[in-house]
Design an enzyme around this catalytic site. Sequence first.
Site, PDB file in Angstrom:
ATOM      1  N   CYS A   2       3.495  -2.311 -74.449  1.00  0.00           N
ATOM      2  CA  CYS A   2       3.136  -2.286 -75.857  1.00  0.00           C
ATOM      3  C   CYS A   2       3.841  -1.144 -76.566  1.00  0.00           C
ATOM      4  CB  CYS A   2       1.629  -2.164 -76.053  1.00  0.00           C
ATOM      5  SG  CYS A   2       0.651  -3.358 -75.144  1.00  0.00           S
ATOM      6  N   ARG A  27       9.911  -2.386 -74.791  1.00  0.00           N
ATOM      7  CA  ARG A  27       8.739  -2.063 -73.974  1.00  0.00           C
ATOM      8  C   ARG A  27       8.024  -3.322 -73.489  1.00  0.00           C
ATOM      9  NH1 ARG A  27       6.885   3.246 -74.203  1.00  0.00           N
ATOM     10  NH2 ARG A  27       4.758   2.571 -73.800  1.00  0.00           N
ATOM     11  N   TRP A  76       1.219  -6.560 -75.714  1.00  0.00           N
ATOM     12  CA  TRP A  76       1.471  -7.278 -74.466  1.00  0.00           C
ATOM     13  C   TRP A  76       0.106  -7.715 -73.953  1.00  0.00           C
ATOM     14  CZ3 TRP A  76       0.662  -7.322 -69.137  1.00  0.00           C
ATOM     15  CH2 TRP A  76       1.633  -7.985 -68.372  1.00  0.00           C
ATOM     16  N   ASN A 100      -3.055   1.103 -77.214  1.00  0.00           N
ATOM     17  CA  ASN A 100      -2.395   0.841 -75.932  1.00  0.00           C
ATOM     18  C   ASN A 100      -3.358   1.235 -74.825  1.00  0.00           C
ATOM     19  OD1 ASN A 100      -0.069   0.014 -77.142  1.00  0.00           O
ATOM     20  ND2 ASN A 100       1.208   1.700 -76.447  1.00  0.00           N
ATOM     21  N   GLY A 101      -3.425   0.430 -73.775  1.00  0.00           N
ATOM     22  CA  GLY A 101      -4.316   0.740 -72.659  1.00  0.00           C
ATOM     23  C   GLY A 101      -5.311  -0.380 -72.431  1.00  0.00           C
ATOM     24  N   GLU A 479      16.618  -3.411 -54.051  1.00  0.00           N
ATOM     25  CA  GLU A 479      16.845  -3.277 -55.479  1.00  0.00           C
ATOM     26  C   GLU A 479      17.701  -4.432 -56.006  1.00  0.00           C
ATOM     27  OE1 GLU A 479      17.027  -1.715 -59.432  1.00  0.00           O
ATOM     28  OE2 GLU A 479      15.593  -1.749 -57.793  1.00  0.00           O
ATOM     29  N   LYS A 483      16.522  -6.850 -59.117  1.00  0.00           N
ATOM     30  CA  LYS A 483      17.299  -6.998 -60.351  1.00  0.00           C
ATOM     31  C   LYS A 483      17.549  -8.471 -60.670  1.00  0.00           C
ATOM     32  CE  LYS A 483      17.484  -3.195 -62.008  1.00  0.00           C
ATOM     33  NZ  LYS A 483      16.129  -3.225 -61.535  1.00  0.00           N
ATOM     34  N   GLU A 486      14.207 -10.338 -61.742  1.00  0.00           N
ATOM     35  CA  GLU A 486      13.532  -9.957 -62.976  1.00  0.00           C
ATOM     36  C   GLU A 486      14.285 -10.363 -64.235  1.00  0.00           C
ATOM     37  OE1 GLU A 486      12.767  -5.757 -63.188  1.00  0.00           O
ATOM     38  OE2 GLU A 486      14.814  -5.194 -62.691  1.00  0.00           O
ATOM     39  N   HIS A 502      13.487 -14.488 -37.131  1.00  0.00           N
ATOM     40  CA  HIS A 502      12.025 -14.441 -37.055  1.00  0.00           C
ATOM     41  C   HIS A 502      11.375 -15.188 -38.211  1.00  0.00           C
ATOM     42  CE1 HIS A 502      11.936 -11.614 -33.655  1.00  0.00           C
ATOM     43  NE2 HIS A 502      13.034 -11.121 -34.206  1.00  0.00           N
ATOM     44  N   LYS A 601       8.825  -2.272 -70.106  1.00  0.00           N
ATOM     45  CA  LYS A 601       9.628  -1.159 -69.605  1.00  0.00           C
ATOM     46  C   LYS A 601       8.779  -0.145 -68.867  1.00  0.00           C
ATOM     47  CE  LYS A 601      13.435   1.215 -69.143  1.00  0.00           C
ATOM     48  NZ  LYS A 601      14.446   0.718 -68.190  1.00  0.00           N
TER      49      LYS A 601
END
Length: 606
Positions: A2, A27, A76, A100-101, A479, A483, A486, A502, A601
């Site tokens: 947010c 964000r 968000w 926010n929160g 990583e 990438k 996402e 396996h 973000k």
Amino acid sequence: MCGIIGYTGNLDAKEVLLKGLSQLEYRGYDSAGIALEDGKGDVSLYKQVGQVANLKEVCQNAGIPLSHCGIGHTRWATHGGVTEQNAHPHQAGKVTLIHNGIIENYHELTDTYHLQGQLVSETDTEVAAQVIDHFYDGDPLKAIHSALEVLKGSFAFCILFADIPERIYCVRNVSPLVAAMSEQGAFVASDLTALISYSSSYFIVPEYHIMVMEKDHITLLDEQNQPVKPEMLEVNWDVESAQKGGYPFYMLKEIHEQPEAIRKTVLPRIKDGLPDFEQEQIPDSLFRNCQNIAIVACGTAMYAGMVGKALMEPMLRIPVSVNIASEFRYEQPLADEKTLVIVISQSGETIDTLAALRLAKNLGAPVLSVVNVKGSTIARESDYVLYTHAGPEIAVASTKAYAVQLASMYLIACRMSFVRGRYTVQEGKAFIENLLSCVPAIEKILEQTDEIEKAAHHIKAASDTYFIGRGLDYAYSLEGALKLKEISYIHAEAYAAGELKHGTIALIEENTPVVAFATQSHVFQKTISNIREVRARGAYVILITKESAEIPEGICDIHFTVDAKNDQFTGLPTVVILQLLAYYTSLSKGLDVDKPRNLAKSVTVE
């Protein structure tokens, strides 16, 4: 997650708020809204689902009268769906609020204050607004303090009271707020990027302090309502750093900024050819006396920690663990005064990482944080801080922040090896020379993107992609898979190459993309054998090796090389290949590279 922006001053508040929300889009959000106060006690709301551009269009067509005070928000969704009713700001009586929160006890508060039937949204935020309004009798400070006694959770509130024109009240717990004062007025935001156009000086609003914003000054009050002087900080980057600079996406710009970011992070810490943390006041005793290391982080930062572990354990010969912050905080971690806890966070506000830090300190462990944002909560609460110097990172998918986190792991590993007697002066200097050689190696990769783009065009049609490697190569692959998934929405997983038989090899079909890493000499032949196994099952193999490696004919479809003489230093140039691979895959699918769906973000709520 947010975005928050608030302003009171002599400018057009609507324009300030909309510009600020645009700068905070990275964000992550699904709706946006602003509240404008007319100077006479009338507060008007404008809200819209979707992008800030939609809100701008609504505002342009609404014939909004000039206002000099207002608050804005990008939401968000956490509580309640993506609807105009659930978008912020929310109103209750004389209170207009953005948040926010997460308010954890909003159900209980709804019952306690008999709010059923009064609520027009499904949000915890509207409940908070109702509670503040319940306590409001004309004294904003009293109402806010009373509400804080009953609210549980994390929050950053910006509040307008209808009968107190051109004044904004702010308070926070965990969720970040930064503020600035200039000749144009008073500003508050969840992120510096929304303020940098107006002032290079700012301060972080301390937790549970109430900030009162007026057009010509800001007052900061402690929990006893006593005025306190804020700790002023200076922005160490300019507005242009947060712009695209001619690149089509922020992510591509930030990939290209990595060589300079690494230089800025490493070079100031080199003295007589060795890492030196004297400026940061990090004592050698911190490294000399610990018996084990616990690295704590989330997401990309955690994968930087995985590389740190793979580097440190053989160099130091002490146990190194990498802990998911959200797991560490709820378990009973084996940490005490002999454990060096290294916390990694780009924003310095990641909520799970912050909670893990606090737990580590309660257990008596010294905490060294690696963060990119000066004065952030994690930085302020750590015993020691190693700032990375990536500058602003706008794209949701982290690139240069990861690179400087890796560089920091190398610096810490080298200094620890030296002070513990594992490295001689000559060995330490050679290590740093190799680290600095990664910069031209990265620049070399950045000049050769055609083949990477070609590989991306093959991957874009796939439903699954697999990354395999051993040792450090496996750490890099984690990583790489993150990438790709996402920003391209392709399922991607990383596996230790030796684990193929396996179970994982059952997933390999004709033309399944497999990104294989073989940069580690001591397991090179073993990895080649694993590549043969997936190749025999029809995999489309993208191979990454050192330039000096001799590879069997026909072992891969595309071959990339990195310029590194020492196996320990293949990671930084390798990860640039992976970043570009993800970038071009997303681009070829016509996606928004910088703002992938459902992601934010900075994760500041659980």
